[in-house]
Design a protein around this motif. Structure first.
Motif, PDB file in Angstrom:
ATOM      1  N   ILE A 133     -33.727  16.434 -34.629  1.00 50.35           N
ATOM      2  CA  ILE A 133     -34.419  17.112 -35.720  1.00 50.35           C
ATOM      3  C   ILE A 133     -34.670  16.069 -36.800  1.00 50.35           C
ATOM      4  O   ILE A 133     -33.730  15.463 -37.315  1.00 50.35           O
ATOM      5  CB  ILE A 133     -33.600  18.296 -36.264  1.00 50.35           C
ATOM      6  CG1 ILE A 133     -33.447  19.363 -35.177  1.00 50.35           C
ATOM      7  CG2 ILE A 133     -34.269  18.879 -37.500  1.00 50.35           C
ATOM      8  CD1 ILE A 133     -32.621  20.552 -35.594  1.00 50.35           C
ATOM      9  N   LEU A 134     -35.946  15.843 -37.121  1.00 54.22           N
ATOM     10  CA  LEU A 134     -36.336  14.786 -38.040  1.00 54.22           C
ATOM     11  C   LEU A 134     -36.982  15.373 -39.287  1.00 54.22           C
ATOM     12  O   LEU A 134     -37.647  16.416 -39.223  1.00 54.22           O
ATOM     13  CB  LEU A 134     -37.321  13.824 -37.376  1.00 54.22           C
ATOM     14  CG  LEU A 134     -36.847  13.099 -36.115  1.00 54.22           C
ATOM     15  CD1 LEU A 134     -37.973  12.241 -35.555  1.00 54.22           C
ATOM     16  CD2 LEU A 134     -35.629  12.244 -36.412  1.00 54.22           C
ATOM     17  N   VAL A 135     -36.791  14.692 -40.410  1.00 59.10           N
ATOM     18  CA  VAL A 135     -37.453  15.034 -41.661  1.00 59.10           C
ATOM     19  C   VAL A 135     -38.431  13.910 -41.988  1.00 59.10           C
ATOM     20  O   VAL A 135     -38.018  12.772 -42.242  1.00 59.10           O
ATOM     21  CB  VAL A 135     -36.442  15.214 -42.812  1.00 59.10           C
ATOM     22  CG1 VAL A 135     -37.178  15.577 -44.101  1.00 59.10           C
ATOM     23  CG2 VAL A 135     -35.418  16.289 -42.462  1.00 59.10           C
ATOM     24  N   LEU A 136     -39.729  14.218 -41.960  1.00 63.63           N
ATOM     25  CA  LEU A 136     -40.760  13.237 -42.257  1.00 63.63           C
ATOM     26  C   LEU A 136     -41.121  13.287 -43.740  1.00 63.63           C
ATOM     27  O   LEU A 136     -41.114  14.372 -44.349  1.00 63.63           O
ATOM     28  CB  LEU A 136     -42.002  13.501 -41.409  1.00 63.63           C
ATOM     29  CG  LEU A 136     -41.788  13.521 -39.888  1.00 63.63           C
ATOM     30  CD1 LEU A 136     -43.094  13.842 -39.181  1.00 63.63           C
ATOM     31  CD2 LEU A 136     -41.215  12.204 -39.400  1.00 63.63           C
ATOM     32  N   ASP A 137     -41.460  12.138 -44.297  1.00 63.11           N
ATOM     33  CA  ASP A 137     -41.750  12.061 -45.731  1.00 63.11           C
ATOM     34  C   ASP A 137     -43.216  12.341 -46.041  1.00 63.11           C
ATOM     35  O   ASP A 137     -43.771  11.831 -47.020  1.00 63.11           O
ATOM     36  CB  ASP A 137     -41.352  10.685 -46.282  1.00 63.11           C
ATOM     37  CG  ASP A 137     -42.083   9.557 -45.565  1.00 63.11           C
ATOM     38  OD1 ASP A 137     -42.802   9.840 -44.596  1.00 63.11           O
ATOM     39  OD2 ASP A 137     -41.926   8.398 -45.982  1.00 63.11           O
TER      40      ASP A 137
END
Length: 200
Positions: A133-137
């Motif tokens: 699970i990734l959080v992109l900026d």
């Protein structure tokens, strides 16, 4: 006499399951006592019920209800492979308590469970595939652009993407991504190699 033999086989099987397969691979100490407790508890309850007038179906139902309650009301998160180990420990306990079957049949089924867990949880099985699970900026609304961005960041082939949260105000995108690493990444990743003396 056959019942005592089944008890001994069950104890050997659960020890192999926990200390031979699960702990060397996952190193989660708190679940060691959980798996042992589930196995011995189910073995004891099922054996007592089989010796009484209570039906075997009721005993099996109670055992399954107990384990499902433990998993449903857990205080810490369990991965799917840890749930599989729970049910394997449960199944071993039930097989060890079934005096109506032959020792060879119960022992063979226990060996089958151990073999399936050994192969199914082996680190070399689908070792290219990852899940994060990734959080992109940045807020990315176009699916093809999102996949291209993830493949660039991960240096891998993305197979599935699910957007968990899209924040247009703070410019962030939270994604659940499943991808496959190339062979060169596996060679460079020390976590995919087996250290000297380590077990898989």
């Amino acid at each position: 006499m056959s019942q005592l033999v089944l008890f001994a086989i069950d104890i050997c099987a659960v020890v192999l399951l926990v200390f031979g397969l699960y702990f060397p691979r996952h190193r989660r100490r708190d679940l060691v006592v959980a798996y042992l407790g589930v196995n011995i508890g189910v073995l004891a309850v099922a054996s007592a019920l089989s010796a009484s007038n209570v039906g075997a179906g009721l005993g099996l139902g109670l055992a399954l209800f107990g384990v499902l309650s433990i998993i449903r009301l857990r205080s810490t998160e369990l991965d799917q492979h840890e749930v599989a180990y729970y049910f394997s420990a449960l199944a071993l306990g039930i097989l060890g308590a079934l005096s109506t079957t032959s020792v060879w049949l119960s022992g063979g089924l226990m060996a089958l469970i151990l073999a399936v867990m050994f192969l199914g949880d082996h680190r070399r099985l689908f070792r290219h595939y990852r899940h994060q699970i990734l959080v992109l900026d940045s807020a990315i609304t176009h699916h093809a652009v999102l996949v291209a961005r993830l493949e660039q960041l991960l240096d891998a082939r993305v197979h599935a993407v699910s957007v968990q949260r899209l924040d247009l105000v703070n410019e962030t995108t939270v994604v659940d991504v499943r991808y496959a690493l190339p062979d060169r990444a596996l060679i460079a990743d020390p976590s995919t190699s087996t250290p000297s003396g380590a077990r898989r």
